[in-house]
Motif scaffolding. Structure first.
Motif, short mmCIF file in Angstrom:
data_model
loop_
_atom_site.label_atom_id
_atom_site.label_comp_id
_atom_site.label_asym_id
_atom_site.label_seq_id
_atom_site.Cartn_x
_atom_site.Cartn_y
_atom_site.Cartn_z
N ILE A 1 71.37 95.34 -19.93
CA ILE A 1 70.76 94.22 -19.21
C ILE A 1 69.43 94.70 -18.64
O ILE A 1 69.38 95.66 -17.87
CB ILE A 1 71.66 93.74 -18.05
N THR A 2 68.35 94.04 -19.04
CA THR A 2 67.03 94.35 -18.49
C THR A 2 66.71 93.37 -17.36
O THR A 2 67.39 92.35 -17.19
CB THR A 2 65.93 94.21 -19.56
N LEU A 3 65.67 93.66 -16.60
CA LEU A 3 65.26 92.78 -15.50
C LEU A 3 64.91 91.39 -16.04
O LEU A 3 65.36 90.37 -15.50
CB LEU A 3 64.07 93.39 -14.76
N ARG A 4 64.14 91.36 -17.12
CA ARG A 4 63.76 90.07 -17.71
C ARG A 4 64.98 89.32 -18.23
O ARG A 4 65.11 88.10 -18.05
CB ARG A 4 62.74 90.27 -18.83
N GLY A 5 65.90 90.05 -18.88
CA GLY A 5 67.10 89.43 -19.41
C GLY A 5 67.98 88.88 -18.30
O GLY A 5 68.53 87.77 -18.41
N SER A 6 68.11 89.63 -17.20
CA SER A 6 68.90 89.18 -16.06
C SER A 6 68.27 87.94 -15.42
O SER A 6 68.97 86.97 -15.08
CB SER A 6 69.01 90.29 -15.01
N ALA A 7 66.94 87.94 -15.27
CA ALA A 7 66.24 86.78 -14.70
C ALA A 7 66.47 85.55 -15.56
O ALA A 7 66.66 84.44 -15.04
CB ALA A 7 64.75 87.08 -14.57
N ALA A 8 66.48 85.73 -16.88
CA ALA A 8 66.71 84.60 -17.80
C ALA A 8 68.13 84.06 -17.65
O ALA A 8 68.34 82.84 -17.63
CB ALA A 8 66.46 85.04 -19.24
N THR B 1 63.45 76.14 -13.43
CA THR B 1 64.04 77.36 -13.98
C THR B 1 62.95 78.36 -14.40
O THR B 1 63.13 79.57 -14.24
CB THR B 1 64.98 77.06 -15.17
N ALA B 2 61.82 77.86 -14.88
CA ALA B 2 60.71 78.76 -15.24
C ALA B 2 60.17 79.48 -14.01
O ALA B 2 59.91 80.69 -14.03
CB ALA B 2 59.60 77.97 -15.93
N GLN B 3 60.01 78.73 -12.91
CA GLN B 3 59.51 79.34 -11.67
C GLN B 3 60.52 80.31 -11.08
O GLN B 3 60.17 81.42 -10.65
CB GLN B 3 59.20 78.24 -10.65
N LEU B 4 61.80 79.94 -11.09
CA LEU B 4 62.83 80.82 -10.55
C LEU B 4 62.91 82.12 -11.35
O LEU B 4 63.08 83.20 -10.79
CB LEU B 4 64.19 80.13 -10.56
N SER B 5 62.76 82.02 -12.68
CA SER B 5 62.80 83.21 -13.53
C SER B 5 61.68 84.19 -13.14
O SER B 5 61.90 85.40 -13.06
CB SER B 5 62.67 82.80 -15.00
N GLU B 6 60.51 83.63 -12.88
CA GLU B 6 59.35 84.46 -12.49
C GLU B 6 59.64 85.16 -11.16
O GLU B 6 59.39 86.36 -11.01
CB GLU B 6 58.12 83.55 -12.37
N TRP B 7 60.17 84.43 -10.19
CA TRP B 7 60.48 85.02 -8.89
C TRP B 7 61.61 86.03 -8.99
O TRP B 7 61.61 87.05 -8.30
CB TRP B 7 60.85 83.92 -7.89
N LEU B 8 62.60 85.77 -9.84
CA LEU B 8 63.71 86.71 -10.03
C LEU B 8 63.22 88.03 -10.63
O LEU B 8 63.66 89.11 -10.24
CB LEU B 8 64.77 86.08 -10.94
N GLU B 9 62.28 87.93 -11.57
CA GLU B 9 61.72 89.14 -12.19
C GLU B 9 60.95 89.98 -11.19
O GLU B 9 60.92 91.21 -11.29
CB GLU B 9 60.79 88.76 -13.35
#
Length: 207
Positions: A11-18, A69-77
């Motif tokens: 699990i990568t950071l980007r994958g987890s954010a997705a 979801t696009a914005q949340l993904s950015e903040w999660l990353e």
């Protein structure tokens, strides 16, 4: 001699954010459907997480959730997102009736050092399934919403985060003396999401 290749679920950071941002999208759809905020006929059934899920066909709502979801993904990353709350309010009075609260714990070592973690996709899916089943059965433990309702989404972020112009500062839209139901959580090993719903106490409950 037969050989076996072992594979690891990385699990990568980007994958987890997705994973987490997609979960929020499906959760929002399910909550808005099951709580009757949008009409039943405006949703279609799809299969996700090994379950039948409902997705809106309302163009305005589809666009809102996609942007969310696009914005949340950015903040999660970036490791800056602490909590997301979907608030259901009375359309007539703006009174807050329910708060669906998703608290997020982030493994900051992953954010800072770019490391990855290990956890199987199947295990994550099972954990998400449990939450989705609880949302789908919410009619059994939440009061009936008998009036027309609207919804809002609140995002709690680190204070140093530059907030996009499409988001505005808001009060927390709290409920006085709420009833609280804690739901299941899921963990990607990078982001842990704890879920609960709080709702307005019916007056007769307090007597």
């Amino acid at each position: 001699m037969a050989s076996r290749t072992a594979t690891k679920d990385i699990i990568t950071l980007r994958g987890s954010a997705a994973i987490v941002s997609e979960f929020f999208g499906y959760s929002a759809n399910s909550i808005l459907y099951n709580r009757g905020v949008y009409p039943e006929e405006s949703f279609v059934k799809v299969k996700k997480y090994g379950l039948p899920m409902l997705l809106t066909q309302d163009e305005g709502l589809k666009s809102f959730i996609a942007n969310l979801t696009a914005q949340l993904s950015e903040w999660l990353e970036s490791g800056k997102l602490q909590r997301v709350v979907l608030v259901i309010l009375s359309k007539a009075t703006n009174e807050v009736l329910e708060r669906w609260n998703f608290s997020i714990e982030t493994d900051n070592e992953v954010v800072e050092k770019g490391e990855s973690r290990e956890k199987s996709d199947k295990e994550i899916m099972r954990e998400i399934q449990a939450i989705m089943r609880q949302i789908a059965s919410s009619i059994t433990y939440l009061p009936c919403l008998e009036e027309a309702c609207v919804f809002d989404v609140l995002a709690y972020t680190d204070k140093d985060l530059a907030v996009p112009f499409t988001w505005v500062e808001s009060d927390p839209k709290l409920i006085a003396n709420p009833q609280i139901v804690k739901l299941h959580s899921f963990d990607t090993k990078i982001h842990k999401v704890d879920t609960l719903v709080s709702y307005k106490n019916d007056e007769w409950d307090e007597q």
